[in-house]
Design a protein around this motif. Sequence first.
Motif, mmCIF file in Angstrom:
data_model
loop_
_atom_site.group_PDB
_atom_site.id
_atom_site.type_symbol
_atom_site.label_atom_id
_atom_site.label_comp_id
_atom_site.label_asym_id
_atom_site.label_seq_id
_atom_site.Cartn_x
_atom_site.Cartn_y
_atom_site.Cartn_z
ATOM 1 N N ALA B 12 0.845 -1.213 0.000
ATOM 2 C CA ALA B 12 0.000 0.000 0.000
ATOM 3 C C ALA B 12 0.874 1.255 0.000
ATOM 4 C CB ALA B 12 -0.936 -0.003 1.208
ATOM 5 N N GLY B 13 2.047 1.161 0.654
ATOM 6 C CA GLY B 13 2.950 2.303 0.732
ATOM 7 C C GLY B 13 3.585 2.658 -0.609
ATOM 8 N N ARG B 14 3.501 1.753 -1.561
ATOM 9 C CA ARG B 14 4.051 2.060 -2.889
ATOM 10 C C ARG B 14 3.029 2.763 -3.782
ATOM 11 N NH1 ARG B 14 7.815 -3.108 -4.609
ATOM 12 N NH2 ARG B 14 8.600 -3.582 -2.518
ATOM 13 N N LEU B 15 1.805 2.886 -3.319
ATOM 14 C CA LEU B 15 0.771 3.555 -4.122
ATOM 15 C C LEU B 15 0.764 5.046 -3.805
ATOM 16 C CD1 LEU B 15 -2.080 0.925 -3.630
ATOM 17 C CD2 LEU B 15 -0.340 1.006 -5.431
ATOM 18 N N ARG B 16 0.343 5.833 -4.784
ATOM 19 C CA ARG B 16 0.317 7.287 -4.624
ATOM 20 C C ARG B 16 -1.054 7.821 -5.010
ATOM 21 N NH1 ARG B 16 3.728 6.292 -1.923
ATOM 22 N NH2 ARG B 16 5.978 6.502 -2.161
ATOM 23 N N ARG B 29 -15.689 -12.001 -5.543
ATOM 24 C CA ARG B 29 -14.881 -13.221 -5.648
ATOM 25 C C ARG B 29 -13.396 -12.879 -5.774
ATOM 26 N NH1 ARG B 29 -18.845 -16.627 -9.717
ATOM 27 N NH2 ARG B 29 -20.679 -15.423 -9.176
ATOM 28 N N ARG B 30 -12.622 -13.492 -4.953
ATOM 29 C CA ARG B 30 -11.154 -13.402 -4.918
ATOM 30 C C ARG B 30 -10.642 -11.972 -5.096
ATOM 31 N NH1 ARG B 30 -8.660 -17.068 -8.815
ATOM 32 N NH2 ARG B 30 -7.575 -15.235 -9.597
ATOM 33 N N LYS B 31 -11.173 -11.098 -4.292
ATOM 34 C CA LYS B 31 -10.714 -9.704 -4.287
ATOM 35 C C LYS B 31 -9.543 -9.580 -3.307
ATOM 36 C CE LYS B 31 -13.409 -7.563 -7.158
ATOM 37 N NZ LYS B 31 -12.886 -6.695 -8.220
ATOM 38 N N VAL B 36 -6.725 -3.904 -0.081
ATOM 39 C CA VAL B 36 -7.667 -2.769 -0.053
ATOM 40 C C VAL B 36 -7.720 -2.185 1.356
ATOM 41 C CG1 VAL B 36 -10.108 -2.124 -0.278
ATOM 42 C CG2 VAL B 36 -9.042 -3.597 -2.009
ATOM 43 N N ARG B 37 -7.779 -3.067 2.371
ATOM 44 C CA ARG B 37 -7.794 -2.577 3.761
ATOM 45 C C ARG B 37 -6.487 -1.846 4.088
ATOM 46 N NH1 ARG B 37 -10.989 -7.513 4.359
ATOM 47 N NH2 ARG B 37 -9.125 -8.801 4.537
ATOM 48 N N ALA B 38 -5.387 -2.323 3.502
ATOM 49 C CA ALA B 38 -4.105 -1.643 3.729
ATOM 50 C C ALA B 38 -4.122 -0.246 3.105
ATOM 51 C CB ALA B 38 -2.955 -2.474 3.153
ATOM 52 N N ILE B 39 -4.775 -0.102 1.944
ATOM 53 C CA ILE B 39 -4.899 1.236 1.339
ATOM 54 C C ILE B 39 -5.660 2.161 2.286
ATOM 55 C CG2 ILE B 39 -5.917 2.573 -0.561
ATOM 56 C CD1 ILE B 39 -5.446 0.186 -2.381
ATOM 57 N N ALA B 159 -1.493 -2.908 -10.418
ATOM 58 C CA ALA B 159 -2.568 -3.892 -10.319
ATOM 59 C C ALA B 159 -2.448 -4.589 -8.969
ATOM 60 C CB ALA B 159 -2.458 -4.916 -11.446
ATOM 61 N N LEU B 160 -3.583 -4.835 -8.338
ATOM 62 C CA LEU B 160 -3.629 -5.577 -7.077
ATOM 63 C C LEU B 160 -4.446 -6.841 -7.302
ATOM 64 C CD1 LEU B 160 -4.646 -2.649 -4.643
ATOM 65 C CD2 LEU B 160 -2.333 -3.343 -5.319
ATOM 66 N N VAL B 161 -3.865 -8.009 -6.992
ATOM 67 C CA VAL B 161 -4.580 -9.273 -7.180
ATOM 68 C C VAL B 161 -4.328 -10.183 -5.978
ATOM 69 C CG1 VAL B 161 -4.452 -9.137 -9.706
ATOM 70 C CG2 VAL B 161 -2.671 -10.372 -8.452
#
Lengths: 248, 287
Positions: B12-16, B29-31, B36-39, B159-161
């Motif tokens: 999450a820390g790498r996102l801006r 399904r498979r989210k 997302v919670r870390a964001i 992308a987050l998977v």
Amino acid sequence: MDATRAEVCATACADSWDDAGEVLASPFGLIPALGARLARLTTAPDLLLTDGEAVLLAEPPPLGRESEAATAEGWMPYRRVLDLLAGGRRRVMMGATQIDRHGNQNISRIGPWERPKVQLIGVRGAPGNSVNHVTNYWVPKHGVRTFVERVDLVCGVGHDRATGAAGRFHDVRVVVTDLAVLDFAGPDRTMRLRSVHPGVTVREVQERTGFELDTSAVAETRLPSAEELALIRGRLDPDGLRYREVPA
Amino acid sequence: MRDKLVSPDEIAGRLRSGMTIGIGGWGSRRKPMALVRAILRTEVRDLTLVSYGGPDVGLLAAAGRLRKVVHGFVSLDSIPLDPHFRAARQRGELAVAEYDEGMVLAGLRAAAARLPFLPTRAGLGSDVPALDPELRTVRSPYPDGEELLAMPALRLDAALVHLNRADRHGNAQYLGPDPYFDDLMCAAADHGYLSCERVVPTEELLRGGPVQSLLLDRTHVDAVAETPRGAHFTSCTPDHERDEAFQRRYAAAAADAASWQAFHDEFLAGDERSYQAAVDAAREVNG
């Protein structure tokens, strides 16, 4: 053996698959699912059916018991469905929050785009389905809120907008409801009342439709045969899930 | 081979703020819910989200982190609509680009192949082009001369998977019935971030499933986080099914600001460990 309204609806849905051939059947809703499975056991033996997820089933499972089905005959994850539908080897029966006389369908939103009065699910696959393969609709509660003069947003493409490349494979045929079967054989390919279900009057359908229907040649929707009723009751829907969509 | 194992918070820390992010899975399904919670624990906002949407969209919308959602639908599957997304839309807070599911696929494929667009029939004749004035058509240069929609590439910053198994290098395996579009999301992105139920040594990957179940290779993955039950409350078969009771609670909490605050305080105020502990505690209380 008296057929219930739900059973009449299921056989009307089944009739929409009878010329489908070897294609993936994608029915949305309990009655359309029942109809597709009934067709698979009667008039459309080549249909491909899924468990609702990624598995193609060799034999139609009972409604609500898809996970108990025994024999898989193939793998159909979402990405394959999206590729297959573009190639035309699929037929769908979708829902419609709104539909107009030309067959334009809306499942995206009611009200203005920037701030919808009601946000619905989104266009989903409706734009692609309706320009790529046979698309039919199922409306479990026939009323003026669904059958409208003008839809708030065109998701599924109607006959008046199916021109150019959008018209090449466009094939919207029927709308089955809890009251009637409608097609697009009216003037300029507008909606026509093809048949009313037993016990329903033409007037009742017109009153619950927000635009003028062509009612020049209305038949009565056929009753399920004894064989069809036995399949519905004994094999395809022993738990009576069909009555959740169309009571009795 | 590089060791890419990190924590969800490091990812999450790498996102801006302002990034365009693709999220894998489909509906509920498979989210990658732990990511997302870390964001939510960062200050990142103004995100453009590309998603076959589920509660990833709802959670981020409810927290006011989204500028725009690019989607074909937003659904919780067993609950047809995500009420948090719906509420944000109906308050007029959230811009959307709503495309046919196949158009989203075409956009991701174009981005993955570094093409500016891919032609598609989906969307023609519908109101979708009118909703997005930037959409253009293209005419076939061949004798058919057909005019098709030119779906622009959906290039992603990240992308987050979430998958079932992975090694520390970013080779990852799905064990459920459907790959969804997770590999394509990563291929369309400058950076791929993966969470998984369990990190295993590379030589153990094929004990779980056939070689075809290795959906992601390490070229598309920048970092790997081990997040057991990290897809909760969405499904991640065969490791866990969807937590339907919890999903109903999540949906019901959209009723008003007070219910959402209570839900937030019970589940989202702490880290991932405290989230999972609160989920267990709630399950014990409710049986």
